[in-house]
Design an enzyme around this catalytic site. Structure first.
Site, PDB file in Angstrom:
ATOM      1  N   THR A  70       0.783  -0.869   0.265  1.00  0.00           N
ATOM      2  CA  THR A  70       0.153  -0.126   0.217  1.00  0.00           C
ATOM      3  C   THR A  70       1.408   1.198   0.041  1.00  0.00           C
ATOM      4  O   THR A  70       0.595   2.285  -0.733  1.00  0.00           O
ATOM      5  CB  THR A  70      -1.492  -0.041   1.238  1.00  0.00           C
ATOM      6  N   ASP A 104       1.718   5.691   6.611  1.00  0.00           N
ATOM      7  CA  ASP A 104       1.897   3.749   6.922  1.00  0.00           C
ATOM      8  C   ASP A 104       1.068   3.052   6.548  1.00  0.00           C
ATOM      9  O   ASP A 104       0.020   3.792   6.822  1.00  0.00           O
ATOM     10  CB  ASP A 104       3.261   3.901   7.720  1.00  0.00           C
ATOM     11  N   ALA A 148      -0.847  -1.233   7.416  1.00  0.00           N
ATOM     12  CA  ALA A 148      -0.644  -2.195   8.767  1.00  0.00           C
ATOM     13  C   ALA A 148      -1.798  -3.280   8.224  1.00  0.00           C
ATOM     14  O   ALA A 148      -2.423  -3.070   6.964  1.00  0.00           O
ATOM     15  CB  ALA A 148      -1.509  -1.681   9.722  1.00  0.00           C
ATOM     16  N   GLY A 205       3.525  -7.271   8.537  1.00  0.00           N
ATOM     17  CA  GLY A 205       3.810  -8.214   7.998  1.00  0.00           C
ATOM     18  C   GLY A 205       4.874  -8.349   7.467  1.00  0.00           C
ATOM     19  O   GLY A 205       5.788  -9.711   6.976  1.00  0.00           O
ATOM     20  N   GLU A 257       9.449   0.932  11.908  1.00  0.00           N
ATOM     21  CA  GLU A 257       7.875   1.915  11.536  1.00  0.00           C
ATOM     22  C   GLU A 257       7.707   2.645  13.405  1.00  0.00           C
ATOM     23  O   GLU A 257       6.673   3.494  13.137  1.00  0.00           O
ATOM     24  CB  GLU A 257       6.449   0.537  11.426  1.00  0.00           C
TER      25      GLU A 257
HETATM   26  C1  5RP Z   1       5.995  -3.926   7.118  1.00  0.00           C
HETATM   27  C2  5RP Z   1       3.891  -3.683   7.401  1.00  0.00           C
HETATM   28  C3  5RP Z   1       3.161  -3.357   6.493  1.00  0.00           C
HETATM   29  O1  5RP Z   1       2.388  -1.910   6.589  1.00  0.00           O
HETATM   30  C4  5RP Z   1       2.025  -4.492   6.460  1.00  0.00           C
HETATM   31  O2  5RP Z   1       2.608  -5.626   6.355  1.00  0.00           O
HETATM   32  C5  5RP Z   1       1.079  -4.106   4.806  1.00  0.00           C
HETATM   33  O3  5RP Z   1       1.610  -4.114   4.506  1.00  0.00           O
HETATM   34  P1  5RP Z   1       0.852  -4.307   2.613  1.00  0.00           P
HETATM   35  O4  5RP Z   1       0.592  -3.183   2.274  1.00  0.00           O
HETATM   36  O5  5RP Z   1       2.079  -4.482   1.827  1.00  0.00           O
HETATM   37  O6  5RP Z   1      -0.664  -5.015   3.157  1.00  0.00           O
HETATM   38  O7  5RP Z   1       3.313  -2.846   8.636  1.00  0.00           O
HETATM   39  O8  5RP Z   1       6.165  -4.337   7.839  1.00  0.00           O
END
Ligand code: 5RP
Length: 220
Positions: free
Chosen positions: A29, A79, A81, A94, A101
């Site tokens: 994202t 950011d 999540a 993830g 972060e």
């Molecule tokens: C990375 C994170 C990401 O913000 C989270 O995993 C969401 O990722 P994505 O936007 O690919 O769904 O915390 O450590």
């Protein structure tokens, strides 16, 4: 869902003001946010990045990556999540970037979180909770968390079957089977275990704004 992620990432540009140094998270994202940031790069001073992956993306677009030690407090952090509850408390990590972060979220006056609707939950915990640990403490921390929560810790592996190594040289445990009714208490309790670097619960410092990607995006 990538269309929803793109819409959320692009909406977050509304929060970027001229001359800002922008805190930038990690993930798919955020990649859309970085792309959009590239289009207005002449308006910002630079970025503080939460991962090597995001730093590479920023530099590829000609955005300067600055050291948090020299920028001081940031006005804005954007950011993604993995989960978001109705109080804007989050599970993150993830992408294994949770520690940096968390540092940037703490250093920022406003934390704008960008998600698609699949990330919204009433109670955090369906997504396995990431915990970054010092490698020698991995088994100790796993036993302590199992005893404390009943959740099942799993050592995160990369595709080649080796333990994931974070940008900080540490390991990740993912805690399965939790239903987190008091995220602030669990965040503090896990933080107390020797060997824990950080836990991917963003409850003490939750998001200030959540943008859920859609046509139009919803701002919570
Ligand atoms: C990375 C994170 C990401 O913000 C989270 O995993 C969401 O990722 P994505 O936007 O690919 O769904 O915390 O450590």
């Amino acid at each position: 869902m990538s269309e929803a992620k793109r819409l959320a990432g692009e909406k977050a540009i509304d929060y970027v003001e001229d001359g800002m140094i922008v805190g930038v998270g990690t993930g798919s994202t955020v990649a859309y946010f970085i792309e959009a940031l590239g289009r207005i790069k002449h308006r910002i001073q630079g970025a503080v990045s939460s991962s090597e992956q995001s730093s590479e993306r920023l530099r590829a677009l000609g955005i300067e990556v600055l050291d948090l030690n020299s920028t001081g407090t940031l006005s804005l952090y954007v950011d993604g999540a993995d989960e978001c509850d109705p109080h804007k408390r989050l599970i993150k990590g993830g992408g294994a970037a949770l520690t940096r972060e968390k540092i940037i979220a703490e250093a920022s006056r406003r934390f704008v979180c960008i998600v698609d609707s699949a990330k919204r939950v009433d109670v955090l915990g369906r997504f396995p909770l990431p915990v970054e640990v010092i490698p020698m403490a991995r088994s100790l921390v796993a036993r302590e968390i199992l005893g404390m929560t009943g959740g099942q810790p799993v050592w995160r592996q990369s595709e080649d079957g080796k333990g994931v190594v974070t940008d900080n040289g540490n390991a990740i445990l993912d805690i399965h089977g939790l239903s987190i009714v008091d995220p602030v208490a669990l965040e503090s309790a896990i933080n107390q275990i020797p060997g824990v670097v950080s836990v991917g619960l963003f409850a003490r410092r939750a998001a200030d704004v959540v943008i859920v990607g859609g046509e139009p995006p919803t701002v919570l």
